[in-house]
Motif scaffolding. Structure first.
Motif: not given
Lengths: 202, 170
Positions: A7, A9, A140-141, A168, A170, A183-185, A187
């Motif tokens: 992941r 970030t 991813d984030e 998105h 989160a 915190c956002y994903e 997409r």
């Protein structure tokens, strides 16, 4: 091959008006005196446990220089004993074994080198590197720690984005210090097309 | 008199694209996030000429019969029949004292005068470039975080009060 559960970030702290540093790189405004009574406390033990989950750090050369200057002033090294990769074409001092320099293709580095070796990969700035990471579809984030201050001018959170990046939401957290963490994903397929283009960047 | 800002921005802090478009904001203001409640506490609006022209182009006048002061040194395009619009110009101090003399207690402001309360609603998108919420400021402005609220569509609303200003290293 990219590890399926790795992941990436992007994390940065910024002023409310969206700057991660003053024009000259200074982050002297990061310590604010605000107190938000209803906020969460940053318990050192919890912070410690959280930082342990991060497997490696990636940063640009100016962020590295800022980290070095913090250390020189006695504030310590912020990245513990975790592998820290500095993306740079410049020759910079190497003060510890955990620091490695890399210059070259970022996508190749993340997908070919970092993802197979590490699960939790943190990009910690600056704006140019974070922008490139997002633009290349490598993240991813996005984690955004917003401090309760306006500084008016400086280095932006993301630099060089070439279109819109829908995210998105989160998680939202407000801390006693007045800091708000979002915190956002990210997409959509990594590196896939984005929905719109900015018509004019000036 | 209290002056407040209530505004939507992209996550990276832009209120509009470089050409003035705000197509990245949800249509119709998105899900309810307190705008109507906020507007009910406001007894006048202070907007810049660019915002005025953008609002005129929307077709429907959004501020009802609430007194709307437009900051401009030039004559304004005519306002719709139902709108209560007045042109104003001067220094921030002059504008505030003029508003106070008119009995205004809480103004919605989108620029030009000194602000006490800032409510920012962030839309979950990065747009990369555009018009920042605040222009150049001569000093750092420290804020007090009042509340943050999230909404199912991904909006995050944060409220701040202006705590003070101090010289930053420039």
């Amino acid at each position: 091959m990219a590890s399926a559960d790795s992941r990436v970030t992007i994390h940065m702290a910024a002023s409310l008006d969206g700057f991660i540093a003053r024009k000259d790189g200074l982050v002297d405004w990061l310590e604010t005196s605000d107190e938000f009574a209803d906020g969460d406390t940053l318990d050192p033990a919890v912070v410690d446990a959280f930082l342990k989950t991060i497997d490696c750090y990636v940063m640009g050369s100016r962020t590295y220089e800022t980290a070095l200057s913090f250390e020189a002033k006695g504030f310590g090294w912020a990245y513990g004993d975790k592998p820290t990769f500095v993306l740079t074409g410049r020759a910079l001092p190497r003060t510890r074994d955990t620091v490695e320099f890399y210059s070259g293709d970022l996508a190749q580095f993340v997908n070919g080198h970092l993802r197979p070796a590490f699960r939790t990969i943190w990009f910690v700035g600056g704006g140019v590197l974070s922008g490139e990471c997002l633009r290349l579809g490598l993240a991813d984030e996005v984690r955004y720690s917003i401090l309760p201050i306006l500084i008016g001018d400086g280095i932006r959170f993301f630099d060089g984005l070439d279109g819109d990046f829908p995210l998105h939401l989160a998680e939202v957290k407000a801390y006693k210090s007045g800091m708000v963490e979002l915190c956002y994903e990210v997409r959509g397929p990594r590196g896939g097309p984005r929905i719109a283009r900015v018509r004019n960047t000036q | 008199m209290k002056a407040s800002v209530f505004v939507g921005t992209s996550l990276d802090g832009f209120i509009a694209r470089a050409d003035g478009a705000f197509d990245f904001l949800p249509l119709g203001g998105g899900e309810p996030h307190g705008y109507d409640e906020f507007m009910a506490t406001v007894d006048a609006l202070v907007i810049g000429r660019k915002t005025y022209e953008t609002v005129l182009a929307l077709g429907a006048w959004p501020y009802g019969t609430k007194p709307t002061f437009v900051l401009s040194t030039h004559p304004l395009a005519p306002a719709p029949a139902e709108a209560v619009v007045e042109r104003m110009s001067g220094s921030p101090v002059e504008i505030v004292s003029l508003l106070v003399s008119r009995g205004i207690q809480h103004a919605y402001v989108d620029g030009g005068i000194t602000i006490q309360r800032i409510t920012i609603t962030r839309v979950p998108v990065l747009i990369g470039a555009g018009i920042p919420l605040f222009g150049a400021i001569p000093h750092d402005i420290t804020l007090k975080h009042i509340a943050t609220q999230q909404y199912p569509s991904g909006l995050v609303k944060s409220e701040y009060e202006v705590a003070g200003r101090h010289d930053g290293k420039r």
